[in-house]
Design an enzyme around this catalytic site. Structure first.
Site, PDB file in Angstrom:
ATOM      1  N   SER A 105       0.833  -1.195   0.000  1.00  0.00           N
ATOM      2  CA  SER A 105       0.000   0.000   0.000  1.00  0.00           C
ATOM      3  C   SER A 105       0.879   1.260   0.000  1.00  0.00           C
ATOM      4  O   SER A 105       1.754   1.392  -0.856  1.00  0.00           O
ATOM      5  CB  SER A 105      -0.953  -0.047   1.199  1.00  0.00           C
ATOM      6  OG  SER A 105      -1.924   0.962   1.126  1.00  0.00           O
ATOM      7  N   ASP A 244      -8.919  -4.327  -5.616  1.00  0.00           N
ATOM      8  CA  ASP A 244      -8.062  -3.502  -4.759  1.00  0.00           C
ATOM      9  C   ASP A 244      -8.493  -2.037  -4.779  1.00  0.00           C
ATOM     10  O   ASP A 244      -8.798  -1.488  -5.841  1.00  0.00           O
ATOM     11  CB  ASP A 244      -6.622  -3.616  -5.269  1.00  0.00           C
ATOM     12  CG  ASP A 244      -5.577  -3.385  -4.201  1.00  0.00           C
ATOM     13  OD1 ASP A 244      -5.730  -2.438  -3.410  1.00  0.00           O
ATOM     14  OD2 ASP A 244      -4.601  -4.156  -4.158  1.00  0.00           O
ATOM     15  N   HIS A 271      -7.372  -5.397  -1.273  1.00  0.00           N
ATOM     16  CA  HIS A 271      -6.111  -4.717  -0.945  1.00  0.00           C
ATOM     17  C   HIS A 271      -5.185  -5.586  -0.092  1.00  0.00           C
ATOM     18  O   HIS A 271      -3.985  -5.632  -0.329  1.00  0.00           O
ATOM     19  CB  HIS A 271      -6.444  -3.405  -0.226  1.00  0.00           C
ATOM     20  CG  HIS A 271      -5.313  -2.426  -0.161  1.00  0.00           C
ATOM     21  ND1 HIS A 271      -4.525  -2.094  -1.251  1.00  0.00           N
ATOM     22  CD2 HIS A 271      -4.834  -1.677   0.868  1.00  0.00           C
ATOM     23  CE1 HIS A 271      -3.620  -1.202  -0.886  1.00  0.00           C
ATOM     24  NE2 HIS A 271      -3.782  -0.931   0.390  1.00  0.00           N
TER      25      HIS A 271
END
Length: 293
Positions: A105, A244, A271
């Site tokens: 991320s 995602d 995600h």
């Protein structure tokens, strides 16, 4: 759980940074990991400990002002500071040894920034649900919001535009978005909940990111190094979930810019693919690492 893991603090740029080093019994490679947020903690990445069975020693750490680590002056709440912190920690723990680097991320953004400057210290790079451009990521997240059921889409737009982030309807819509695009699971692992709790409690997420995942009003809002990442020449693996919040379109931009990079889209995942397909995720990463020793 932690018999093979060492927990400690390292003094980095004048503050104490927490780390956990999980050693492989028969080490073939070292993997340094970078958590997301900005402002989460390393806890949600702990599923990667499974890779010690494949001979991969894994380093987790809580970035400045995150988790169990100390907070520097808030003027240092920048990605550049995060890059220098990571390099100082790598050097302190591993000396001149080259490592693999994985960022998840926001950690993927940090890992890209690190690799642009310090790829000579890396054997390979893994960007997992990561980004090279915050504006592009926000644009993509807004597209996902537009595709939500009307009830949730309208609540996010109505209350988000007025900054009414505590409104129950808004909170319900955020929760729905998260269960579609952050972690597609009814029961979230305690490691994930702990990282979210740290993000809520500490200052970094609010200052650098903003009130939630798709409302990025903090200091990173204009950050974009897409034009610099073509300088990365080391083996690179990019992973992303089909659903995602940092979308496959964001991953494809990185893939297209880094020559020879590999892109893997995890089907039916969002995600936090490391939890949604723990076995498949760890196998993909360990295979990539062992291929590029």
């Amino acid at each position: 759980m932690d018999q093979e893991c060492i927990e400690n603090y390292a003094k980095v740029n004048g503050i104490y940074i927490y780390y956990k080093l999980c050693k492989a019994p028969e080490e073939k490679a070292k993997l340094m990991t970078m958590h997301g947020g900005p402002g989460m903690s390393h806890d949600y990445l702990l599923s990667l400990r499974d890779m010690t069975k494949e001979g991969i020693t894994v380093l987790f750490y809580d970035q400045f002002g995150c988790g169990r680590s100390e907070e520097p002056d808030q003027s240092k709440f920048t990605i550049d500071y995060g890059v220098e912190e990571a390099e100082a920690l790598r050097s302190k723990l591993f000396g001149n040894e080259k490592v693999f680097l994985m960022g998840s991320s926001y950690g993927g953004a940090l890992a890209l920034a690190y690799a642009v400057k310090y790829q000579d210290h890396l054997k390979g790079l893994i960007v997992s649900g990561g980004l090279s451009s915050v504006p592009l990521t926000v644009k993509e997240m807004n597209r996902l919001i537009d595709e939500l059921p009307a009830k949730y889409r309208d609540a996010i737009k109505k209350y988000g535009s007025s900054g009414s982030y505590e409104n129950p309807e808004y909170q319900e819509a955020v929760n729905y978005f998260y269960h579609q695009h952050l972690l597609r699971s009814e029961d979230w692992p305690p490691e994930v909940l702990k990282s979210l709790e740290y993000a809520e409690r500490r200052n970094v997420y609010r200052i650098m990111n903003g009130p939630n995942e798709f409302t990025i009003t903090g200091t990173i809002k204009d950050w974009d190094i897409t034009d610099k990442i073509s300088a990365i020449k080391i083996p690179t693996l990019i992973t992303v979930g089909e659903y995602d919040e940092v979308t496959p379109n964001v991953a494809r931009v990185i893939h297209e810019k880094i020559a020879g990079s590999e892109l893997h889209v995890f089907r039916d995942c969002s995600h936090l693919t490391m939890w949604e397909d723990r076995e498949g995720y760890n196998k993909l990463l360990s295979d990539f690492i062992l291929k590029h020793l």
